[in-house]
Design an enzyme around this catalytic site. Structure first.
Site, PDB file in Angstrom:
ATOM      1  N   HIS A   1      -4.234  14.903  -2.713  1.00  0.00           N
ATOM      2  CA  HIS A   1      -3.085  15.490  -2.003  1.00  0.00           C
ATOM      3  C   HIS A   1      -3.417  16.920  -1.569  1.00  0.00           C
ATOM      4  CE1 HIS A   1      -0.987  12.568  -4.779  1.00  0.00           C
ATOM      5  NE2 HIS A   1      -0.481  12.215  -3.609  1.00  0.00           N
TER       6      HIS A   1
ATOM      7  N   ASP B   1      -4.946   5.202   1.580  1.00  0.00           N
ATOM      8  CA  ASP B   1      -3.976   4.153   1.925  1.00  0.00           C
ATOM      9  C   ASP B   1      -4.198   3.800   3.401  1.00  0.00           C
ATOM     10  OD1 ASP B   1      -2.359   3.896  -0.559  1.00  0.00           O
ATOM     11  OD2 ASP B   1      -2.037   6.026  -0.184  1.00  0.00           O
TER      12      ASP B   1
HETATM   13  O1  PAF Z   1       1.521   7.573   0.403  1.00  0.00           O
HETATM   14  C1  PAF Z   1       2.575   7.907  -0.169  1.00  0.00           C
HETATM   15  O2  PAF Z   1       2.565   8.708  -1.124  1.00  0.00           O
HETATM   16  C2  PAF Z   1       3.896   7.333   0.289  1.00  0.00           C
HETATM   17  O3  PAF Z   1       3.760   6.014   0.697  1.00  0.00           O
HETATM   18  C3  PAF Z   1       4.577   8.175   1.384  1.00  0.00           C
HETATM   19  C4  PAF Z   1       3.763   8.220   2.653  1.00  0.00           C
HETATM   20  C5  PAF Z   1       4.813   9.594   0.861  1.00  0.00           C
HETATM   21  C6  PAF Z   1       5.939   7.567   1.729  1.00  0.00           C
HETATM   22  O4  PAF Z   1       6.775   7.525   0.619  1.00  0.00           O
END
Ligand code: PAF
Length: 283
Positions: free
Chosen positions: A39, A152
């Site tokens: 992140h 993802d």
């Molecule tokens: O990837 C994630 O953490 C979630 O799917 C997101 C994009 C924040 C949507 O809730």
């Protein structure tokens, strides 16, 4: 400095309006918290893209098809704020579920096609929840840019399709997967792995990379993914939900001459791990 935590859409809008009046661009990093280096790499990219950065932290209930998974999802707001403090984030948007889905909420955004195979087939409704909350977050923050992880991969393609189809004025930036030194992709779910399962989890990126190299070298994709499955079974994985070579953008069948991607979801010790790699692997 610890970023201000905004709980209300109205407060978020007021902050964003001020920045816009000053002519500043806004980048959004949507997250569900339990932040890790993956992140933080998105936040750093967002910093490079815009003067102002908003990180949303919202464990979105509508994208969990399994209530147990939702209940077990780690919630670590204090630790998240501490991790963001050195990164000059302008605001953390951390609304309650009722702020995002007030009583009477009746709209679902569904992206067909790209959302249907793989994760879509194994987690019914998951991408409806993702598409709905991402559309709402874009409406709330109105970012110029939004950063999503390639970890993802299918989600990233669903969001790209959504933005194109709904003419949303936001540029989507995909950011490379961050990996541990043994190759395991960082994920908020990794903390749930026992020491033994954490050790065996490293087999996933290795087998994936080998399969991506084999397919790039001209091997039959079904044979390569068959060996990938066998390698995971030999490493002690419990089961494999899918291991597929797909068209990188549509997630449909891979087409000769178009970019392809290998995608895997597998279970180790009750934890579901997903990963993907380009064919041939990058880097
Ligand atoms: O990837 C994630 O953490 C979630 O799917 C997101 C994009 C924040 C949507 O809730």
């Amino acid at each position: 400095m610890t970023p201000p935590i905004l709980r209300r859409v109205a407060d978020l809008r007021a902050a964003v309006a001020g920045w816009r009046r000053a002519g500043e661009k806004v980048a959004l990093v949507p997250t569900m918290g339990a932040l890790h280096e993956g992140h933080l790499s998105l936040v750093r990219r967002a910093r490079a893209e815009a003067a102002r950065v908003v990180v949303s932290v919202f464990v979105n209930p509508t994208q969990f098809n399994n209530p147990d998974d939702l209940a077990k999802y780690p919630r670590t707001e204090k630790a998240d704020a501490a991790l963001l403090a050195p990164l000059s984030v302008d605001a953390v948007f951390a609304p309650a579920a009722e702020e995002v889905y007030p009583g009477g909420h009746a709209t679902t955004v569904r992206v067909t096609g790209v959302s249907e195979p793989l994760e879509g087939a194994h987690r019914p409704g998951h991408f409806d929840g993702v598409a709905t909350v991402v559309t709402k977050l874009f409406g709330m923050v109105q970012p110029d840019v939004a950063c999503f992880g390639e970890k993802d991969w299918q989600q990233l393609q669903v969001v790209r399709r959504l933005v194109a189809d709904l003419d949303l004025p936001v540029r989507i930036v995909g950011c490379p997967t961050v990996r541990e030194t043994d190759g395991l992709a960082l994920s908020s779910r990794n903390v749930r792995l026992s020491a033994a399962d954490r050790a065996r989890a490293a087999a996933l990126p290795h087998a994936l990379r080998q399969a991506a190299l084999d397919v790039a070298a001209g091997d039959d994709a079904a044979a390569a993914t068959g060996r990938l499955r066998a390698a995971l079974a030999a490493a002690g994985f419990d089961s494999v939900d899918y291991a597929e070579c797909r068209d990188a953008a549509t997630l449909g069948p891979a087409r000769p001459g178009d970019p392809a991607r290998l995608l895997v979801a597998a279970w180790a010790g009750g934890v579901r791990l997903i990963d993907n790699m380009a064919v041939p692997p990058e880097g």
